[in-house]
Write a protein that holds these residues in place. Structure first.
Motif, PDB file in Angstrom:
ATOM      1  N   PHE A   1       0.733  -1.305  -0.079  1.00  0.00           N
ATOM      2  CA  PHE A   1      -0.089   0.033   0.026  1.00  0.00           C
ATOM      3  C   PHE A   1       0.812   1.170  -0.160  1.00  0.00           C
ATOM      4  O   PHE A   1       1.945   1.336  -0.426  1.00  0.00           O
ATOM      5  N   TYR A   2       0.269   2.455   0.442  1.00  0.00           N
ATOM      6  CA  TYR A   2       0.947   3.751   0.235  1.00  0.00           C
ATOM      7  C   TYR A   2       1.427   3.788   1.873  1.00  0.00           C
ATOM      8  O   TYR A   2       0.556   3.988   2.939  1.00  0.00           O
ATOM      9  N   GLY A   3       2.700   4.085   2.214  1.00  0.00           N
ATOM     10  CA  GLY A   3       3.137   4.523   3.457  1.00  0.00           C
ATOM     11  C   GLY A   3       3.111   3.324   4.294  1.00  0.00           C
ATOM     12  O   GLY A   3       3.464   2.222   3.998  1.00  0.00           O
ATOM     13  N   THR A   4       2.525   3.337   5.656  1.00  0.00           N
ATOM     14  CA  THR A   4       2.673   2.712   6.674  1.00  0.00           C
ATOM     15  C   THR A   4       1.495   1.798   6.661  1.00  0.00           C
ATOM     16  O   THR A   4       0.332   2.325   6.793  1.00  0.00           O
ATOM     17  N   VAL A   5       1.720   0.259   7.096  1.00  0.00           N
ATOM     18  CA  VAL A   5       0.748  -0.554   7.290  1.00  0.00           C
ATOM     19  C   VAL A   5       0.965  -1.015   8.854  1.00  0.00           C
ATOM     20  O   VAL A   5       1.870  -1.752   8.839  1.00  0.00           O
ATOM     21  N   ASN A   6       0.399  -0.624   9.858  1.00  0.00           N
ATOM     22  CA  ASN A   6       0.559  -0.809  11.350  1.00  0.00           C
ATOM     23  C   ASN A   6      -0.486  -2.029  11.664  1.00  0.00           C
ATOM     24  O   ASN A   6      -1.716  -1.850  11.221  1.00  0.00           O
ATOM     25  N   PHE A   7       0.061  -3.326  11.757  1.00  0.00           N
ATOM     26  CA  PHE A   7      -0.812  -4.170  12.372  1.00  0.00           C
ATOM     27  C   PHE A   7      -1.417  -3.905  13.635  1.00  0.00           C
ATOM     28  O   PHE A   7      -2.801  -4.345  13.947  1.00  0.00           O
ATOM     29  N   ASP A   8      -0.686  -3.200  14.465  1.00  0.00           N
ATOM     30  CA  ASP A   8      -1.180  -2.833  15.764  1.00  0.00           C
ATOM     31  C   ASP A   8      -0.238  -1.610  16.090  1.00  0.00           C
ATOM     32  O   ASP A   8       0.496  -1.250  15.194  1.00  0.00           O
ATOM     33  N   ALA A   9      -0.023  -1.528  17.360  1.00  0.00           N
ATOM     34  CA  ALA A   9       0.609  -0.058  17.892  1.00  0.00           C
ATOM     35  C   ALA A   9       2.218  -0.412  17.796  1.00  0.00           C
ATOM     36  O   ALA A   9       2.847   0.226  18.190  1.00  0.00           O
ATOM     37  N   VAL A  10       2.607  -1.916  17.743  1.00  0.00           N
ATOM     38  CA  VAL A  10       3.959  -2.371  17.715  1.00  0.00           C
ATOM     39  C   VAL A  10       4.472  -2.746  16.135  1.00  0.00           C
ATOM     40  O   VAL A  10       5.327  -2.399  15.817  1.00  0.00           O
ATOM     41  N   PHE A  11       3.740  -3.347  15.601  1.00  0.00           N
ATOM     42  CA  PHE A  11       4.414  -4.270  14.257  1.00  0.00           C
ATOM     43  C   PHE A  11       3.744  -3.849  13.029  1.00  0.00           C
ATOM     44  O   PHE A  11       2.653  -3.619  13.161  1.00  0.00           O
ATOM     45  N   GLY A  12       4.625  -3.642  11.923  1.00  0.00           N
ATOM     46  CA  GLY A  12       4.091  -3.255  10.705  1.00  0.00           C
ATOM     47  C   GLY A  12       5.185  -3.054   9.613  1.00  0.00           C
ATOM     48  O   GLY A  12       5.940  -3.565   9.758  1.00  0.00           O
ATOM     49  N   THR A  13       4.612  -2.349   8.528  1.00  0.00           N
ATOM     50  CA  THR A  13       5.765  -2.425   7.314  1.00  0.00           C
ATOM     51  C   THR A  13       5.521  -0.812   6.827  1.00  0.00           C
ATOM     52  O   THR A  13       4.480  -0.263   6.977  1.00  0.00           O
TER      53      THR A  13
END
Ligand SMILES: [Fe+2]
Length: 322
Positions: free
Chosen positions: A60-72
Motif C-alpha cells: 500500500f501507500y506508506g505505513t501498514v501498522n498491524f497494531d501499535a507495535v508491528f508493521g511495514t
C-alpha cells in the motif's frame, strides 16, 4: 533473491517463518513475533486480517501498522518491516527494530505465511459476521479467498477490456445492501466511440462487494485513483499516510481515530456521515469503525513524486487551504 524461510509444521500444525532477524510463529490463538530486542503477541484474527491487506495491496501507500507495535513501511521497491518504530515507549527504551527487504522477498514470505496460517472457512477479507473463526489447530486452507483477484482498473470499471461490472453470475448482493437499486445507466455513444464512452452504477457495484476494508481501483486518470470500498466493523490495520488521502462517505457512517503517524498520540476523532468529505493529512495514522456496512470512496494520489515533495517540505502535508 533468497527463498522463503519456513520450518516444517510445529505442534499446532502451522509452519514457522523467518525473515531477516524476525521470527514468526502461530499457535491456536496468537501470532508470536520475535526480533533481537523483543517479542510480541497479536491475536491471530488481528494478524491475519492485517497480513491479508498488506499482501493484497502490495504494502500500500506508506505505513501498514498491524497494531501499535508491528508493521511495514512501503518504499516502492523495498519494504521496511518494523517492531516498535512508531511507538514512543519502544523507541525510548531502544527496543525498536527495523529491517529493509527487497519487495519480492517480503511479499513471498507474507503470502506463504498467510496461506499456511489461514484455516478452511476463515476469510480474512470478510466481515467477522460473514466468516468462520480463524482459531484452533491447523485445519485445511482457504487459498482461493486469500489469493482472490483484486480489482485494479486501468481506465474504469465497465470500459471494454477493463474490469467488468458485477452481476448475479459473479457476486451476490450483500445482505446489508438489499435496498440498493441495481439499474445501470444507458450509454448512447457516437458511432466509433463505443470503447471511449462508458458509465456504470457504482452503488450497485459496491452493493455486491464480498470483502471489507479493501480499497479497489475502479477508475484511474493519471495519478488520480478512485478506490471505493465497503466497510463493516473495524479497519484491520492502522494506516500511516505518506501522502494526503481523501475520503467521501457514500453511505451510512464511519468513525475515524486519527493519531500522529510517528508517536501514535491522538489528533482527532472524525465522524463521517453519508455525504461527508474529509482529507487525511500526509503525517497521520488512522483507523476506522463502521457500525453498519457502509460505502466509502477513498481517493488516492498515486504520484511517485509526492512522498519526496512532502518529505522535503516542497508540498504540504495537508491538501487545501481555506
Ligand atoms: Fe488510509
Amino acid at each position: 533473491m533468497t527463498a522463503v524461510e519456513a520450518s516444517t509444521a510445529t505442534s499446532a500444525g502451522y509452519q514457522d517463518f523467518t525473515l531477516g532477524a524476525f521470527h514468526f510463529r502461530r499457535d491456536e490463538f496468537f501470532a508470536h513475533v520475535t526480533w533481537p530486542t523483543g517479542q510480541h503477541m497479536l491475536s491471530i484474527d488481528t494478524f491475519l486480517r492485517a497480513l491479508q491487506r498488506d499482501v493484497a495491496w502490495d504494502f500500500f501507500y506508506g505505513t501498514v501498522n498491524f497494531d501499535a507495535v508491528f508493521g511495514t513501511v512501503n518504499h516502492y521497491g523495498t519494504v521496511d518491516m518494523f517492531a516498535g518504530r512508531f511507538n514512543e515507549a519502544y523507541r525510548k527504551a531502544e527496543l525498536d527494530h527495523t529491517e529493509n527487504f527487497e519487495t519480492p522477498l517480503i511479499r513471498d514470505t507474507f503470502k506463504a505465511m498467510l496461506d499456511n496460517w489461514t484455516n478452511e472457512g476463515f476469510d480474512p477479507f470478510a466481515s467477522p459476521a460473514e466468516t468462520d473463526k480463524p482459531f484452533g489447530m491447523k485445519h485445511g486452507s482457504n487459498t482461493s479467498a486469500v489469493t482472490r483477484h483484486r480489482v485494479t482498473a486501468s481506465r474504469m470499471v465497465s470500459v471494454p477490456g477493463d474490469e467488468p461490472i458485477r452481476t448475479d453470475a459473479t457476486h451476490s448482493i450483500n445482505r446489508m445492501f438489499a435496498d440498493v437499486t441495481q439499474d445501470e445507466p444507458e450509454v448512447h455513444a457516437e458511432a466509433g466511440f463505443e470503447a471511449e464512452v462508458a458509465a456504470f452504477n457504482l452503488y450497485a457495484y459496491l452493493s455486491r462487494s464480498d470483502v471489507t476494508w479493501n480499497p479497489s481501483v475502479v477508475s484511474q486518470c493519471k495519478a488520480s485513483l478512485y478506490c471505493p470500498t465497503t466497510e463493516e466493523y473495524i479497519l484491520p490495520v492502522i494506516h500511516g499516510n505518506d501522502r494526503v488521502e481523501w475520503f467521501v462517505q457514500l453511505s451510512d457512517e464511519i468513525v475515524w481515530d486519527v493519531q500522529d503517524r510517528d508517536t501514535g498520540s491522538p489528533r482527532a476523532k472524525v465522524t463521517m456521515k453519508a455525504g461527508d468529505v474529509a482529507a487525511m493529512p500526509g503525517d497521520i495514522r488512522h483507523q476506522g469503525y463502521s457500525p453498519k456496512r457502509s460505502m466509502l470512496l477513498v481517493w488516492e494520489n498515486a504520484s511517485n513524486d509526492v512522498v519526496e515533495l512532502i518529505r522535503t517540505g516542497k508540498a504540504p502535508t495537508y491538501p487545501v487551504e481555506f
